[in-house]
Design a protein around this motif. Structure first.
Motif, PDB file in Angstrom:
ATOM      1  N   ILE A 383       1.024  -1.272   0.036  1.00 16.04           N
ATOM      2  CA  ILE A 383       0.118   0.010   0.034  1.00 16.04           C
ATOM      3  C   ILE A 383       0.762   1.118  -0.080  1.00 16.04           C
ATOM      4  CG2 ILE A 383      -1.778   1.311   1.270  1.00 16.04           C
ATOM      5  CD1 ILE A 383      -2.653  -1.293   2.398  1.00 16.04           C
ATOM      6  N   THR A 384       1.773   1.295   0.985  1.00 11.45           N
ATOM      7  CA  THR A 384       2.604   2.444   1.065  1.00 11.45           C
ATOM      8  C   THR A 384       3.685   2.753   0.086  1.00 11.45           C
ATOM      9  OG1 THR A 384       4.088   1.531   2.843  1.00 11.45           O
ATOM     10  CG2 THR A 384       2.028   2.701   3.381  1.00 11.45           C
ATOM     11  N   GLY A 386       4.360   0.944  -3.166  1.00  4.82           N
ATOM     12  CA  GLY A 386       3.882   0.088  -4.335  1.00  4.82           C
ATOM     13  C   GLY A 386       4.589   0.505  -5.481  1.00  4.82           C
ATOM     14  N   ASP A 414     -10.311  -7.662  -2.173  1.00  3.99           N
ATOM     15  CA  ASP A 414      -9.805  -7.002  -0.815  1.00  3.99           C
ATOM     16  C   ASP A 414      -9.006  -8.288  -0.163  1.00  3.99           C
ATOM     17  OD1 ASP A 414     -10.979  -4.593  -1.299  1.00  3.99           O
ATOM     18  OD2 ASP A 414     -12.551  -4.847   0.384  1.00  3.99           O
ATOM     19  N   ASP A 420      -4.934  -3.601   7.541  1.00  3.03           N
ATOM     20  CA  ASP A 420      -4.559  -3.020   6.207  1.00  3.03           C
ATOM     21  C   ASP A 420      -4.863  -3.827   5.117  1.00  3.03           C
ATOM     22  OD1 ASP A 420      -2.223  -1.287   7.136  1.00  3.03           O
ATOM     23  OD2 ASP A 420      -1.313  -2.922   7.769  1.00  3.03           O
ATOM     24  N   THR A 422      -5.297  -4.287   0.794  1.00  2.00           N
ATOM     25  CA  THR A 422      -5.163  -3.987  -0.384  1.00  2.00           C
ATOM     26  C   THR A 422      -5.756  -4.957  -1.322  1.00  2.00           C
ATOM     27  OG1 THR A 422      -2.962  -4.019  -1.788  1.00  2.00           O
ATOM     28  CG2 THR A 422      -3.058  -5.940  -0.526  1.00  2.00           C
ATOM     29  N   THR A 455      -3.552   3.381  -6.937  1.00  2.00           N
ATOM     30  CA  THR A 455      -4.074   2.299  -6.059  1.00  2.00           C
ATOM     31  C   THR A 455      -3.237   1.267  -6.526  1.00  2.00           C
ATOM     32  OG1 THR A 455      -6.394   3.113  -5.850  1.00  2.00           O
ATOM     33  CG2 THR A 455      -5.934   0.785  -5.615  1.00  2.00           C
ATOM     34  N   TYR A 456      -2.074   0.644  -5.539  1.00  2.00           N
ATOM     35  CA  TYR A 456      -1.480  -0.121  -5.749  1.00  2.00           C
ATOM     36  C   TYR A 456      -2.182  -1.814  -5.609  1.00  2.00           C
ATOM     37  CZ  TYR A 456       2.005   3.437  -6.174  1.00  2.00           C
ATOM     38  OH  TYR A 456       2.627   4.548  -6.422  1.00  2.00           O
ATOM     39  N   GLN A 457      -1.653  -2.520  -6.282  1.00  2.00           N
ATOM     40  CA  GLN A 457      -2.510  -3.904  -6.299  1.00  2.00           C
ATOM     41  C   GLN A 457      -1.813  -5.031  -6.625  1.00  2.00           C
ATOM     42  OE1 GLN A 457      -5.768  -3.725  -9.647  1.00  2.00           O
ATOM     43  NE2 GLN A 457      -5.195  -1.470  -9.206  1.00  2.00           N
TER      44      GLN A 457
END
Length: 552
Positions: A383-384, A386, A414, A420, A422, A455-457
């Motif tokens: 998330i932080t 990515g 999700d 947290d 992601t 938005t990292y994934q």
């Protein structure tokens, strides 16, 4: 029957771009009674006829004598041309052709225009009369133009002694008016090569005489330069990297009657820059004018087969990037684990995801059978941070899927690790992950790091990418610390609340072990390691954890 016929007739008129039908009840399908066709202001000795018709159910029949059917047509536009059409059949007792005739007059609000022939349809057949034509249904059609002093048209058909005449399918409609128009070149969206200094603006006009005063074409370029009464071609000066918006206005009698707008551009000069690795490549400039050659080897972690864009995820020891090859520039077949060296291309951004667009084919794999070891990260790390994992093979560990059931294609899920959350996205719809069961227990998810507008994934590929959580006994976050991180000092310190020796292994991004030491003084020498990202595996008292280490 008649309604079907005239629906078809109307469609044919429309397809030919004719105007509105102005004659009322020209089909003679409507009758107030058997002797009065609806909408006709004059009807002398006329009968409703059903046995002898041109089409439909009824026609109008005149028998002998001097008898008229007439109607005044309103809504005429002065100076406009109109088409008159009738169908008739004459049974002449005497066998001659002097038994039926059309009368017509232009008028202005009922006052006959004496500046024109009273009978504007004179000259029909011989001596102005309709030809018997062997007693066959015959069409008469002609075109008339309304004088500038007329707004009405008086239309009448007359039968004389000795004849039986059948009338049917009358029509009076405005002819199509040819509208002036203009086309211009170059075509909209044209891109001229760098070095182009001039471009010719050319126009073609239709249905207008440009030799007439007040008829002309004006060009406007980028809203700040107007060329009045432009010639064709008209040459403008252009420069590299610029876009030009051109509007052509066609004027008739000094009034704009048509407008066309195009946009074209001139490319910037192309430069080619060599970069040794993907980290350098990712720091390049976006745009077709910036071509990069990746001279170092990159390993394919995944070849996308679920789309037609010929996409390949590649990575080296430090970074990854997605090759997006929609034009099929790379024609050589590559597989997962193949090495690629000497890739030429440009950079583009797709919703935050950096892409490498190839400009040349790569002849062959520089190596084969390579194994790419995923980087283990937490949900919080993805998330932080990515961007560091974009288009690289990663494993998000100790996560739980919020959804249940089976995996569906192109769907977001999700992934939760405590507080947290992601995302995992099933981006590859032709793999066996689609339709597999979503696990309900704590899992590890392997896939490609992705980015959609910040938005990292993670994009898992196969069913095997979803597995049980990795068997790593992680300490409390206060147990270990690794610093400085990132480092450029040549060493890092690994501290622990336990004073016993630590076994430390260091792996590069491809999974190759580059160090294996036992530390007793908490200091790890990394001076011989190149700049990049490494995974440090620490084992102490049979407990193991992993840390990411960045060397500048």
């Amino acid at each position: 029957m008649k309604k079907i016929y005239f629906l078809l007739f109307t469609l044919l008129i429309a397809s030919a771009s004719f105007g509105q039908e102005l004659l009322v009840n020209g089909t003679f399908e409507g009758w107030d009674d058997t002797t009065t066709p609806s909408g006709w202001s004059k009807a002398e000795d006329v009968e409703q006829e059903s046995a002898e018709v041109h089409s439909g159910d009824y026609s109008a029949k005149h028998t002998g004598g001097t008898n008229d059917i007439a109607q005044t047509i309103t809504g005429i536009t002065p100076g406009t041309s109109y088409t008159v059409s009738i169908w008739y059949k004459i049974d002449a007792a005497s066998g001659d052709d002097t038994d039926a005739r059309i009368w017509s007059k232009w008028s202005m609000d009922g006052v006959v225009d004496h500046n024109t022939d009273a009978d504007v349809l004179q000259g029909v057949g011989d001596s102005g009369y309709l030809d018997t034509n062997g007693n066959q249904w015959t069409q008469y059609t002609t075109t008339v133009t309304a004088p500038t002093t007329a707004n009405e048209f008086y239309f009448e058909v007359r039968t004389y002694s000795g004849a039986v005449v059948y009338w049917d399918d009358f029509s009076f409609y405005e002819q199509a008016v040819a509208t002036p128009s203009v086309n211009i070149t170059p075509e909209d969206g044209t891109e001229f090569p760098s070095g182009t200094t001039t471009v010719d603006l050319e126009y073609t006009t239709f249905n207008i005489d440009l030799s007439t005063s007040g008829n002309q074409v004006n060009f406007t370029v980028n809203d700040d330069e107007t060329i009045v009464d432009a010639t064709s071609p008209y040459t403008i000066i252009v420069a590299d990297g610029e876009t030009y918006n051109v509007t052509a206005d066609l004027l008739e009698n000094n009034v704009i009657v048509d407008t066309k707008t195009i946009s074209f551009s001139v490319s910037n000069p192309t430069t080619t820059t060599q970069v040794a690795n993907i980290t350098e490549l990712r720091s390049g400039s976006i745009g077709d004018e910036f071509v990069y050659e990746l001279t170092g080897e990159a390993i394919i972690s995944y070849v996308v087969t679920s789309s037609t864009r010929n996409q390949k995820y590649i990575q080296d020891a430090d970074a990854g990037i997605l090759i997006d090859d929609a034009d099929g520039i790379i024609t050589t077949a590559f597989s997962n684990g193949d090495g690629m060296t000497g890739i030429f291309g440009t950079l583009a951004d797709y919703n935050g995801l950096l892409q490498f667009i190839p400009t040349q084919n790569v002849a062959s794999a520089s190596s084969t059978g390579n194994t790419v070891t995923p980087i283990v990260v937490s949900a919080a790390e993805l998330i932080t941070n990515g961007e560091a994992y974009e288009s690289r093979l990663i494993t998000v560990n100790n996560v739980t899927f919020s959804a249940t059931g089976i995996f569906e294609a192109v769907t977001n899920y999700d992934l939760t690790d405590g507080t947290d959350v992601t995302l995992a996205r099933t981006a590859f719809s032709d793999e066996d992950l689609i339709g597999a069961n979503i696990p309900t227990s704590i899992s590890s998810v392997t896939g490609l790091g992705g980015d959609f507008n910040g938005t990292y994934q993670i994009f898992p590929r196969y069913a095997s990418d979803i597995a049980e959580a990795l068997s790593i006994n992680e300490f409390n976050v206060n147990t270990f610390s690794l610093y400085p991180n990132p480092t450029n000092t040549g060493s890092v310190t690994i501290s622990s609340t336990n004073s016993e020796a630590m076994s430390v292994q260091v792996f590069d991004i491809l999974g190759k072990q580059v160090k294996n030491e036992t530390l007793t003084n908490n200091t790890l020498n990394v001076a011989n390691l190149k700049s990049g990202v490494y995974i440090v595996k620490i084992t102490q008292n049979n407990a193991t954890t992993t840390k990411k280490l960045v060397i500048k």
